[in-house]
Design an enzyme around this catalytic site. Structure first.
Site, PDB file in Angstrom:
ATOM      1  N   LYS A 215       4.153 -24.659  -4.101  1.00  0.00           N
ATOM      2  CA  LYS A 215       5.113 -23.945  -4.872  1.00  0.00           C
ATOM      3  C   LYS A 215       6.437 -24.733  -4.827  1.00  0.00           C
ATOM      4  CE  LYS A 215       7.826 -20.468  -6.215  1.00  0.00           C
ATOM      5  NZ  LYS A 215       9.011 -21.243  -6.508  1.00  0.00           N
ATOM      6  N   GLY A 267      14.170 -24.805   2.704  1.00  0.00           N
ATOM      7  CA  GLY A 267      15.190 -24.363   2.155  1.00  0.00           C
ATOM      8  C   GLY A 267      16.143 -23.595   2.777  1.00  0.00           C
ATOM      9  N   SER A 268      16.481 -22.441   2.215  1.00  0.00           N
ATOM     10  CA  SER A 268      17.948 -21.699   2.856  1.00  0.00           C
ATOM     11  C   SER A 268      17.328 -20.938   4.183  1.00  0.00           C
ATOM     12  CB  SER A 268      18.246 -20.902   1.915  1.00  0.00           C
ATOM     13  OG  SER A 268      17.548 -19.916   1.814  1.00  0.00           O
ATOM     14  N   THR A 269      18.419 -21.125   5.008  1.00  0.00           N
ATOM     15  CA  THR A 269      18.000 -20.275   6.329  1.00  0.00           C
ATOM     16  C   THR A 269      17.682 -18.982   6.070  1.00  0.00           C
ATOM     17  OG1 THR A 269      19.353 -22.092   7.597  1.00  0.00           O
ATOM     18  CG2 THR A 269      19.082 -19.807   8.479  1.00  0.00           C
ATOM     19  N   GLY A 272      14.161 -18.581   5.215  1.00  0.00           N
ATOM     20  CA  GLY A 272      13.177 -19.257   6.345  1.00  0.00           C
ATOM     21  C   GLY A 272      13.113 -18.177   7.214  1.00  0.00           C
ATOM     22  N   GLU A 289      12.257 -26.055   7.578  1.00  0.00           N
ATOM     23  CA  GLU A 289      13.263 -27.152   7.531  1.00  0.00           C
ATOM     24  C   GLU A 289      14.319 -26.397   6.781  1.00  0.00           C
ATOM     25  OE1 GLU A 289      15.799 -29.239   6.524  1.00  0.00           O
ATOM     26  OE2 GLU A 289      14.228 -30.461   5.438  1.00  0.00           O
ATOM     27  N   CYS A 323      20.373 -31.248   2.798  1.00  0.00           N
ATOM     28  CA  CYS A 323      20.335 -30.207   3.869  1.00  0.00           C
ATOM     29  C   CYS A 323      21.099 -31.006   5.119  1.00  0.00           C
ATOM     30  CB  CYS A 323      19.025 -29.859   4.361  1.00  0.00           C
ATOM     31  SG  CYS A 323      17.861 -30.886   4.138  1.00  0.00           S
ATOM     32  N   GLU A 420      26.883 -23.637   4.913  1.00  0.00           N
ATOM     33  CA  GLU A 420      26.411 -24.565   4.160  1.00  0.00           C
ATOM     34  C   GLU A 420      26.847 -24.452   2.508  1.00  0.00           C
ATOM     35  OE1 GLU A 420      22.129 -24.951   3.572  1.00  0.00           O
ATOM     36  OE2 GLU A 420      22.227 -26.772   4.136  1.00  0.00           O
TER      37      GLU A 420
HETATM   38  P1  NAP Z   1      15.989 -20.714  -1.104  1.00  0.00           P
HETATM   39  O1  NAP Z   1      16.441 -19.175  -1.693  1.00  0.00           O
HETATM   40  O2  NAP Z   1      15.968 -20.984   0.001  1.00  0.00           O
HETATM   41  O3  NAP Z   1      14.559 -20.984  -1.753  1.00  0.00           O
HETATM   42  C1  NAP Z   1      14.045 -20.476  -2.786  1.00  0.00           C
HETATM   43  C2  NAP Z   1      12.444 -20.763  -2.775  1.00  0.00           C
HETATM   44  O4  NAP Z   1      11.955 -20.007  -1.686  1.00  0.00           O
HETATM   45  C3  NAP Z   1      11.884 -20.501  -4.185  1.00  0.00           C
HETATM   46  O5  NAP Z   1      10.755 -21.264  -4.287  1.00  0.00           O
HETATM   47  C4  NAP Z   1      11.386 -19.012  -3.720  1.00  0.00           C
HETATM   48  O6  NAP Z   1      10.421 -18.737  -4.380  1.00  0.00           O
HETATM   49  C5  NAP Z   1      11.083 -19.169  -2.427  1.00  0.00           C
HETATM   50  N1  NAP Z   1      11.255 -17.704  -1.580  1.00  0.00           N
HETATM   51  C6  NAP Z   1      12.318 -17.023  -1.929  1.00  0.00           C
HETATM   52  N2  NAP Z   1      12.194 -15.767  -0.898  1.00  0.00           N
HETATM   53  C7  NAP Z   1      11.092 -16.047  -0.240  1.00  0.00           C
HETATM   54  C8  NAP Z   1      10.032 -15.219   0.550  1.00  0.00           C
HETATM   55  N3  NAP Z   1      10.522 -13.949   0.982  1.00  0.00           N
HETATM   56  N4  NAP Z   1       9.085 -15.819   1.057  1.00  0.00           N
HETATM   57  C9  NAP Z   1       8.633 -16.943   0.526  1.00  0.00           C
HETATM   58  N5  NAP Z   1       9.010 -17.799  -0.279  1.00  0.00           N
HETATM   59  C10 NAP Z   1      10.284 -16.966  -0.783  1.00  0.00           C
HETATM   60  O7  NAP Z   1      16.738 -21.763  -2.259  1.00  0.00           O
HETATM   61  P2  NAP Z   1      17.824 -21.401  -3.254  1.00  0.00           P
HETATM   62  O8  NAP Z   1      18.241 -20.032  -3.641  1.00  0.00           O
HETATM   63  O9  NAP Z   1      17.356 -22.439  -4.368  1.00  0.00           O
HETATM   64  O10 NAP Z   1      19.155 -21.965  -2.535  1.00  0.00           O
HETATM   65  C11 NAP Z   1      20.005 -21.350  -1.699  1.00  0.00           C
HETATM   66  C12 NAP Z   1      20.441 -22.084  -0.758  1.00  0.00           C
HETATM   67  O11 NAP Z   1      19.416 -22.856   0.006  1.00  0.00           O
HETATM   68  C13 NAP Z   1      21.402 -23.599  -1.063  1.00  0.00           C
HETATM   69  O12 NAP Z   1      22.668 -22.845  -1.516  1.00  0.00           O
HETATM   70  C14 NAP Z   1      21.357 -24.317   0.102  1.00  0.00           C
HETATM   71  O13 NAP Z   1      22.309 -23.931   0.811  1.00  0.00           O
HETATM   72  C15 NAP Z   1      20.178 -24.007   0.804  1.00  0.00           C
HETATM   73  N6  NAP Z   1      18.948 -25.154   0.414  1.00  0.00           N
HETATM   74  C16 NAP Z   1      18.671 -25.689   1.245  1.00  0.00           C
HETATM   75  C17 NAP Z   1      17.757 -26.826   1.246  1.00  0.00           C
HETATM   76  C18 NAP Z   1      17.233 -27.884   2.231  1.00  0.00           C
HETATM   77  O14 NAP Z   1      16.628 -28.763   1.979  1.00  0.00           O
HETATM   78  N7  NAP Z   1      17.237 -27.196   3.663  1.00  0.00           N
HETATM   79  C19 NAP Z   1      17.179 -26.960   0.020  1.00  0.00           C
HETATM   80  C20 NAP Z   1      17.688 -26.394  -1.212  1.00  0.00           C
HETATM   81  C21 NAP Z   1      18.385 -25.149  -0.918  1.00  0.00           C
HETATM   82  P3  NAP Z   1      10.092 -17.341  -5.130  1.00  0.00           P
HETATM   83  O15 NAP Z   1      11.241 -17.471  -6.030  1.00  0.00           O
HETATM   84  O16 NAP Z   1       8.844 -17.507  -6.022  1.00  0.00           O
HETATM   85  O17 NAP Z   1      10.264 -16.291  -4.235  1.00  0.00           O
END
Ligand code: NAP
Ligand code: MG
Length: 510
Positions: A215, A267-269, A272, A289, A323, A420
């Site tokens: 996904k 993705g985000s903590t 996670g 991660e 990250c 972050e």
């Molecule tokens: P995010 O909220 O962590 O991730 C979004 C992803 O997770 C989407 O593909 C979403 O798909 C899925 N998701 C959301 N809720 C879920 C759940 N309960 N169960 C399973 N999957 C779920 O990322 P973001 O909103 O784009 O970014 C927010 C923050 O994350 C950023 O500001 C940054 O701090 C951090 N981030 C970290 C990394 C890293 O590499 N560690 C990368 C990107 C962002 P659906 O919409 O289909 O649910």
């Protein structure tokens, strides 16, 4: 219906043949024309963005059962790029069923040697289409072309090559044990390195004999669907990799599906933690991660120019959408004024703008939501009393942009020192002794990465052993390699990707 990105339609001229006649009888003229043809430059590579992207399930591109699509935009222009299929729970179910069928019928039984051949073929095809993929990655995600072209795409191919090599050697990877595959892996990836994260997840899973439902992040789904075309062209058996796009509930539907054996998430903590709660007690394996708040520690004996260059790369690379970004800089007090001056001077020269221009250093912020998040945190820094420096560079009129910035006067309790930001914003602090530097660096809920800059190897070893971070760079930063494991401690997650360690989440050892 397909549309071409007009900006990339520069004509590709065939160079005229140049003959050099050597003035000696009996020696034929050399024809440089055919021998010295170079591949087209990224600027002249023509890419085609489809109007609409479907789901990739069971080896075919299929319309979503939901009948719905959402828009992906180019963050540098705010213009729509393509409509992306919205997968609902029924689509997720079809994808998991296709992956299960492929696992039971073909891939789970195939020899490692044969699996390796497919992975090698995919790696080769990624190399062949690297320029097209780099341009698409830049158009959909906003990262500078010099990064997608020179960093992301080479690493994507390298990951497939690397894990292709392991496919028939799993019993050598784990001597004395027999490694068997797990089954169907559900993988959820972020928008900061869309193809690279896909490669980090798919390549080891397939090498170990698992099948996959991937996904992608909603703002950067396009290149994943072009990767799906490569899987088709490579003749990968149907259902071995399925790619479902969506926004809202798609990720959760994948995590909750009862026939998934393993979840891998980057993705985000916050998300996670939700995923960890959702899989608890289900028997599903999990690797996470998550975020980071890495410290770069600059000692007074470091080569300062080189260190400033590395620190700039550490935080402004990929707009700080990394990250493991070095988002906190800890400077030894004696060199603080000098470091600040050089940091300011270098930041003034950074070019922010069109990500497709190969001279651009800092591209577009990935989405309006992410830009809002960065602005909110930067505002909190100013409100809490830190001092903000921003590069005076001009910004384009439309699109999502943020000037490279740093804060001084930061204390450990400020939000900008703890949370972050995931944008091009650095928090600068000072220290007097190595012990204080270590204490400050470790004073975070994260533990993904860190950096040390010093002239002394002994200091590097001593400090690295005390830093609580999964990856520690010394006198360099943000260097990746498929042979090297990557992953975090504490709230940065668990499990490793890359290297031999990256096989572990995808095997059962007996
Ligand atoms: P995010 O909220 O962590 O991730 C979004 C992803 O997770 C989407 O593909 C979403 O798909 C899925 N998701 C959301 N809720 C879920 C759940 N309960 N169960 C399973 N999957 C779920 O990322 P973001 O909103 O784009 O970014 C927010 C923050 O994350 C950023 O500001 C940054 O701090 C951090 N981030 C970290 C990394 C890293 O590499 N560690 C990368 C990107 C962002 P659906 O919409 O289909 O649910
Ligand atoms: Mg986009």
């Amino acid at each position: 219906m397909k549309k071409s990105a007009a900006i990339h339609k520069a004509p590709q001229k065939k160079p005229a043949a140049v003959s050099v006649a050597l003035d000696q009888p009996g020696i034929p003229a050399l024809d440089f024309g055919s021998a010295w043809e170079y591949s087209a430059a990224p600027e002249s590579t023509s890419v085609t963005v489809q109007d609409r992207y479907e789901l990739f399930i069971g080896g075919k591109f299929v319309r979503p059962k939901s009948g719905r699509y959402f828009q992906s935009v180019n963050p540098a222009t705010e213009k729509p790029l393509a409509r992306i299929a919205q997968a609902n729970a029924a689509d997720v179910d079809s994808a998991v069923k296709a992956a299960r069928k492929a696992y039971d019928g073909v891939w789970g039984k195939m020899s490692g040697r044969e699996r390796g051949k497919y992975l090698f073929r995919i790696a080769r095809m990624i190399q062949e289409r690297a320029r097209e993929l780099a341009i698409l990655e830049t158009m959909d995600g906003g990262k500078p072309i010099k990064e997608s072209r020179d960093v992301d795409l080479p690493l994507v191919a390298a990951h497939f090559f690397y894990y292709a090599g392991w496919a028939d050697k799993l019993n050598y990877a784990f001597p004395g044990k027999s490694a068997r595959s797990i089954g169907v892996a559900g993988q959820i990836i972020p928008w900061n390195f869309p193809l690279m994260m896909a490669a980090w997840k798919i390549a080891p899973a397939l090498a170990c004999g698992n099948t996959v439902v991937l996904k992608p992040a909603e703002t950067t789904s396009i290149t994943a669907m072009h990767l799906a075309q490569i899987f088709q062209d490579a003749g990968l058996p149907d259902g071995v990799v399925n790619i479902i796009t969506g926004v809202g509930r798609t990720g959760a539907a994948l995590v909750e599906h009862p026939d998934i054996d393993k979840i891998a998430f980057t993705g985000s903590t916050d998300v996670g933690k939700k995923i960890a709660a959702a899989v608890a007690g289900s028997g599903k394996r999990l690797t996470l991660e998550l975020g980071g708040k890495a410290a770069n520690i600059l000692m007074e004996d470091a080569p300062i120019n080189q260190a400033v260059e590395g620190i700039i790369n550490g935080i402004f690379f990929n707009q700080g959408h990394v990250c493991c970004a070095g988002s906190r800089l800890l400077v030894e007090e004696s060199v603080y004024p000098q470091v600040l001056r050089r940091l300011r001077d270098r930041m003034r020269t950074l070019r922010v703008g069109d990500p497709l221009d190969k001279n651009t250093d800092i591209g577009a912020i990935n989405s309006r939501e992410q830009l809002n998040r960065i602005c909110e945190l930067v505002d909190s820094g100013v409100e809490e009393g830190a001092e903000l420096f921003q590069s005076p560079c001009a910004l384009p009129g439309s699109g999502y942009w943020f000037r490279p910035s740093f804060f001084t006067g930061v204390t450990a309790s400020h939000r900008i020192a703890r949370e972050e930001i995931f944008g091009p914003v650095l928090s600068v602090m000072t220290f007097r002794t190595p012990a204080e530097a270590i204490e400050r660096a470790n004073n975070t809920c994260y533990g993904l990465s860190a950096g040390i800059w010093t002239d002394k190897g002994s200091k590097i070893f001593k400090m690295a052993s005390q830093l609580k971070a999964g990856v520690i760079w010394a006198n360099t930063y943000n260097k990746f390699d498929p042979t090297s494991p990557f992953g975090g401690y504490k709230e940065s997650g668990f499990g490793r990707e890359g290297g031999l360690h990256g096989l572990l989440p995808y095997v059962v050892l007996e």
